[in-house]
Design an enzyme around this catalytic site. Structure first.
Site, mmCIF file in Angstrom:
data_model
loop_
_atom_site.group_PDB
_atom_site.id
_atom_site.type_symbol
_atom_site.label_atom_id
_atom_site.label_comp_id
_atom_site.label_asym_id
_atom_site.label_seq_id
_atom_site.Cartn_x
_atom_site.Cartn_y
_atom_site.Cartn_z
ATOM 1 N N LYS A 52 44.101 46.384 37.552
ATOM 2 C CA LYS A 52 42.637 46.633 37.456
ATOM 3 C C LYS A 52 42.312 48.017 37.597
ATOM 4 O O LYS A 52 41.421 48.696 36.685
ATOM 5 C CB LYS A 52 41.864 46.065 38.783
ATOM 6 N N GLN A 96 40.833 42.315 47.162
ATOM 7 C CA GLN A 96 41.696 41.467 46.732
ATOM 8 C C GLN A 96 42.130 40.526 47.656
ATOM 9 O O GLN A 96 42.495 40.507 48.906
ATOM 10 C CB GLN A 96 43.055 42.266 46.286
ATOM 11 N N ASP A 119 33.091 40.717 41.941
ATOM 12 C CA ASP A 119 33.984 39.587 41.655
ATOM 13 C C ASP A 119 33.284 38.219 41.829
ATOM 14 O O ASP A 119 33.693 37.009 41.334
ATOM 15 C CB ASP A 119 34.790 39.454 43.161
HETATM 16 N N1 GUN Z 1 43.027 36.768 43.898
HETATM 17 C C1 GUN Z 1 43.095 36.043 42.844
HETATM 18 N N2 GUN Z 1 42.275 36.013 41.953
HETATM 19 C C2 GUN Z 1 41.371 37.195 42.525
HETATM 20 C C3 GUN Z 1 40.195 37.670 41.866
HETATM 21 O O1 GUN Z 1 39.549 37.457 40.619
HETATM 22 N N3 GUN Z 1 39.647 38.678 42.536
HETATM 23 C C4 GUN Z 1 39.937 38.941 43.754
HETATM 24 N N4 GUN Z 1 39.314 39.911 44.748
HETATM 25 N N5 GUN Z 1 41.061 38.407 44.428
HETATM 26 C C5 GUN Z 1 41.699 37.350 43.571
#
Ligand code: GUN
Length: 291
Positions: A52, A96, A119
């Site tokens: 990211k 995350q 998100d």
């Molecule tokens: N863990 C698994 N997928 C995601 C996501 O799309 N965003 C976040 N913040 N954590 C995750």
């Protein structure tokens, strides 16, 4: 059988964003700024967050990574989120998941201001998404919709079976596929660990979204000829032949299922890169809304 090439589509989405950001900066406005919070040392989470941050760099976004040991207190994390909420330069906040057990995930999700919730996990954004209102949509299902749209797949009236009911993928995916529009207008069945006769249900599916997190779960005898299969799985399994020591496995037994499909997304190179592209889209949108 056609491959739904997430790498290719994510690149074109990111290229478009790169141009828009350059224009914005040329007009004297700020560039989008994503704050990414990573807690602990989970290998998968480290890889995703690194990807990211890398995508931000590629397209001209600012990013700040906040790293903490797994024993960070819930309060300290909530205080950081409050600081980021009020920081004028921060457009998007991403924490995350999963978080260590002593931190209540929902409390953290609720603490992120909905206008910075790139998100799309905050109940306000989820509620708006369900009602078909403008909102931030969770990156993985949003990315899958972008992938279906890119390949101009006509989903109208199709029976979509979603395997998995997580808040991150399965549930929002089922809502998006059922909404008016294209992609959308599907008849959706959402299935999960308590579903009876999953195989029979999958055999009725025109579209299957496999998001249960069990490597190579979906076999050829569960898939109808000509189906569209989207593989959301990303399980790391030990593999001595790889430099990293592991291979990334999807939820679909690709070699067996692919020949039956009209379209299929591979792992890696399918949904994963689209998730990143969708997050970048959301971060740009958060910045634009503030401007
Ligand atoms: N863990 C698994 N997928 C995601 C996501 O799309 N965003 C976040 N913040 N954590 C995750």
């Amino acid at each position: 059988m056609k491959i739904l090439d997430g790498l290719l589509v994510s690149k074109s989405t990111k290229d478009e964003l790169k141009i828009k950001v350059a224009q914005q900066v040329a007009e004297g406005k700020k560039s989008p700024h994503l704050a990414a919070v990573l807690i602990g040392n989970d290998g998968g989470s480290e890889t995703y967050v690194a990807a990211k941050v890398k995508a931000c760099n590629e397209i001209g976004f600012k990013s700040t990574l906040y790293r903490f040991d797994a024993d960070i207190s819930e309060n300290k994390l909530l205080n950081l989120i409050e600081e980021l909420n009020t920081d004028e330069d921060i457009d998007g906040i991403l924490v995350q998941l999963p978080l260590p057990k002593h931190i209540e995930e929902q409390k953290v999700i609720d603490a992120i201001h909905p206008s910075k919730d790139v998100d799309g996990f905050h109940p306000e954004n989820v509620g708006k998404m369900v009602q078909g209102l403008d909102s931030f949509v969770a990156a993985t299902p949003h990315g899958i919709m972008l992938l279906l749209a890119h390949y101009k797949i006509d989903t109208k009236g199709k029976h979509a079976v979603v395997i998995g009911r997580s808040n991150i993928v399965g549930r929002p995916m089922s809502i998006l596929l059922s909404q008016p529009g294209n992609p959308g207008n599907c008849t959706v069945t959402i299935t999960h660990s308590q579903t009876v006769n999953l195989k029979e249900i999958c055999l009725q599916a025109d579209i299957i979204v496999a998001a249960l997190g069990k490597p190579e779960f979906l076999k050829a005898d569960m898939v109808k000829e000509g189906a569209i299969v989207i593989d959301v799985g990303t399980t790391r399994v030990p593999d001595a032949s790889k430099k990293s020591g592991f291979a990334l496995k999807g939820d679909v037994l690709f070699a067996e299922v692919a020949p039956k499909c009209s379209y299929i997304s591979p792992v890696p190179g399918g949904v994963g890169p689209m998730t990143i592209a969708a997050l970048m889209n959301n971060t740009f949108k958060a910045c634009r809304q503030k401007l």
